[in-house]
Motif scaffolding. Structure first.
Motif, PDB file in Angstrom:
ATOM      1  N   GLY A   1       0.785  -1.225   0.000  1.00 37.38           N
ATOM      2  CA  GLY A   1       0.000   0.000   0.000  1.00 37.38           C
ATOM      3  C   GLY A   1       0.819   1.279   0.000  1.00 37.38           C
ATOM      4  O   GLY A   1       0.258   2.376   0.084  1.00 37.38           O
ATOM      5  N   ILE A   2       2.136   1.162  -0.098  1.00 36.76           N
ATOM      6  CA  ILE A   2       2.990   2.341  -0.067  1.00 36.76           C
ATOM      7  C   ILE A   2       2.787   3.207  -1.297  1.00 36.76           C
ATOM      8  O   ILE A   2       2.661   4.435  -1.190  1.00 36.76           O
ATOM      9  CB  ILE A   2       4.473   1.930   0.096  1.00 36.76           C
ATOM     10  CG1 ILE A   2       4.667   1.282   1.471  1.00 36.76           C
ATOM     11  CG2 ILE A   2       5.404   3.123  -0.096  1.00 36.76           C
ATOM     12  CD1 ILE A   2       5.997   0.586   1.652  1.00 36.76           C
ATOM     13  N   GLY A   3       2.728   2.602  -2.467  1.00 34.77           N
ATOM     14  CA  GLY A   3       2.503   3.359  -3.701  1.00 34.77           C
ATOM     15  C   GLY A   3       1.168   4.085  -3.669  1.00 34.77           C
ATOM     16  O   GLY A   3       1.083   5.258  -4.037  1.00 34.77           O
ATOM     17  N   ARG A   4       0.143   3.410  -3.205  1.00 35.53           N
ATOM     18  CA  ARG A   4      -1.190   4.016  -3.102  1.00 35.53           C
ATOM     19  C   ARG A   4      -1.158   5.209  -2.145  1.00 35.53           C
ATOM     20  O   ARG A   4      -1.692   6.271  -2.432  1.00 35.53           O
ATOM     21  CB  ARG A   4      -2.215   2.980  -2.637  1.00 35.53           C
ATOM     22  CG  ARG A   4      -3.628   3.552  -2.460  1.00 35.53           C
ATOM     23  CD  ARG A   4      -4.633   2.477  -2.086  1.00 35.53           C
ATOM     24  NE  ARG A   4      -4.694   1.399  -3.051  1.00 35.53           N
ATOM     25  CZ  ARG A   4      -5.388   1.443  -4.190  1.00 35.53           C
ATOM     26  NH1 ARG A   4      -6.069   2.521  -4.491  1.00 35.53           N
ATOM     27  NH2 ARG A   4      -5.409   0.423  -5.004  1.00 35.53           N
ATOM     28  N   ALA A   5      -0.515   5.031  -0.999  1.00 33.69           N
ATOM     29  CA  ALA A   5      -0.436   6.118  -0.011  1.00 33.69           C
ATOM     30  C   ALA A   5       0.330   7.311  -0.579  1.00 33.69           C
ATOM     31  O   ALA A   5      -0.070   8.467  -0.387  1.00 33.69           O
ATOM     32  CB  ALA A   5       0.225   5.616   1.268  1.00 33.69           C
ATOM     33  N   LEU A   6       1.422   7.045  -1.291  1.00 38.62           N
ATOM     34  CA  LEU A   6       2.187   8.137  -1.905  1.00 38.62           C
ATOM     35  C   LEU A   6       1.356   8.866  -2.949  1.00 38.62           C
ATOM     36  O   LEU A   6       1.357  10.101  -3.004  1.00 38.62           O
ATOM     37  CB  LEU A   6       3.476   7.596  -2.538  1.00 38.62           C
ATOM     38  CG  LEU A   6       4.599   7.261  -1.577  1.00 38.62           C
ATOM     39  CD1 LEU A   6       5.670   6.431  -2.271  1.00 38.62           C
ATOM     40  CD2 LEU A   6       5.205   8.541  -1.002  1.00 38.62           C
ATOM     41  N   LEU A   7       0.643   8.112  -3.775  1.00 40.44           N
ATOM     42  CA  LEU A   7      -0.176   8.748  -4.801  1.00 40.44           C
ATOM     43  C   LEU A   7      -1.260   9.612  -4.179  1.00 40.44           C
ATOM     44  O   LEU A   7      -1.474  10.752  -4.599  1.00 40.44           O
ATOM     45  CB  LEU A   7      -0.780   7.710  -5.743  1.00 40.44           C
ATOM     46  CG  LEU A   7      -1.595   8.289  -6.891  1.00 40.44           C
ATOM     47  CD1 LEU A   7      -0.742   9.190  -7.783  1.00 40.44           C
ATOM     48  CD2 LEU A   7      -2.225   7.181  -7.712  1.00 40.44           C
ATOM     49  N   HIS A   8      -1.933   9.104  -3.163  1.00 40.07           N
ATOM     50  CA  HIS A   8      -2.976   9.901  -2.503  1.00 40.07           C
ATOM     51  C   HIS A   8      -2.397  11.169  -1.875  1.00 40.07           C
ATOM     52  O   HIS A   8      -3.001  12.239  -1.957  1.00 40.07           O
ATOM     53  CB  HIS A   8      -3.724   9.071  -1.458  1.00 40.07           C
ATOM     54  CG  HIS A   8      -4.669   8.084  -2.054  1.00 40.07           C
ATOM     55  ND1 HIS A   8      -5.779   8.443  -2.780  1.00 40.07           N
ATOM     56  CD2 HIS A   8      -4.654   6.733  -2.043  1.00 40.07           C
ATOM     57  CE1 HIS A   8      -6.412   7.360  -3.194  1.00 40.07           C
ATOM     58  NE2 HIS A   8      -5.749   6.309  -2.764  1.00 40.07           N
ATOM     59  N   ALA A   9      -1.221  11.053  -1.271  1.00 36.53           N
ATOM     60  CA  ALA A   9      -0.584  12.230  -0.675  1.00 36.53           C
ATOM     61  C   ALA A   9      -0.239  13.259  -1.743  1.00 36.53           C
ATOM     62  O   ALA A   9      -0.439  14.467  -1.549  1.00 36.53           O
ATOM     63  CB  ALA A   9       0.667  11.821   0.099  1.00 36.53           C
TER      64      ALA A   9
END
Length: 150
Positions: free
Chosen positions: A86-94
């Motif tokens: 979920g790191i990529g998803r969290a970075l994209l949302h940020a």
């Protein structure tokens, strides 16, 4: 991202790129990416209108995203050993939280098209090539309410 993070970010980008993209490109594309992902290149782009965010896992940098001019995802890489968490998803949302426009673009490597599609991006043109980098132009149209006041 802090200037002191540049070496770690460069290392992560090169590791993820080597694992999932490099074999699909000509030598020119690999060399182009190595220049773009160099620590010095990150430091130079930090001086401009690019926003770079990192994700940390257990005190170490695990991923990075670069948002160019508040409108274009220029880099999104997660350390190979940290993927599928979920790191990529969290970075994209940020990064999207910091976007200044409703239409966000990305020049997705062909191996990352499926991931960007899951995030809501759609293809916006034919597969293209620049300096040996082969990519799929994609776009994300965000909800108007999500971008009001930005």
């Amino acid at each position: 991202m802090q200037a002191s993070d540049a070496d770690a970010v460069s290392t992560i980008c090169m590791a993820a790129f080597t694992q999932s993209v490099a074999d699909t490109l000509p030598v020119e594309g690999v060399e182009t990416f190595a220049n773009i992902a160099a620590s010095s290149a990150f430091l130079a782009r930090m001086q401009g209108d690019n926003r770079m965010l990192v994700a940390e896992l257990d005190g170490s940098i695990a991923g990075v995203i670069e948002l160019k001019e508040g409108r274009h995802v220029a880099m999104l890489f997660v350390c190979p050993s940290c993927q599928q968490q979920g790191i990529g998803r969290a970075l994209l949302h940020a990064a999207l939280d910091e976007a200044r426009v409703a239409t966000i673009t990305v020049s997705a490597s062909l191996s990352s098209v499926a991931a960007y599609t899951k995030f809501g991006f759609v293809s916006s043109g034919a597969i293209a090539e620049s300096a040996g980098l082969i990519y799929q132009p994609m776009v994300l149209e965000r909800q108007k309410a999500a971008t009001e006041g930005q």
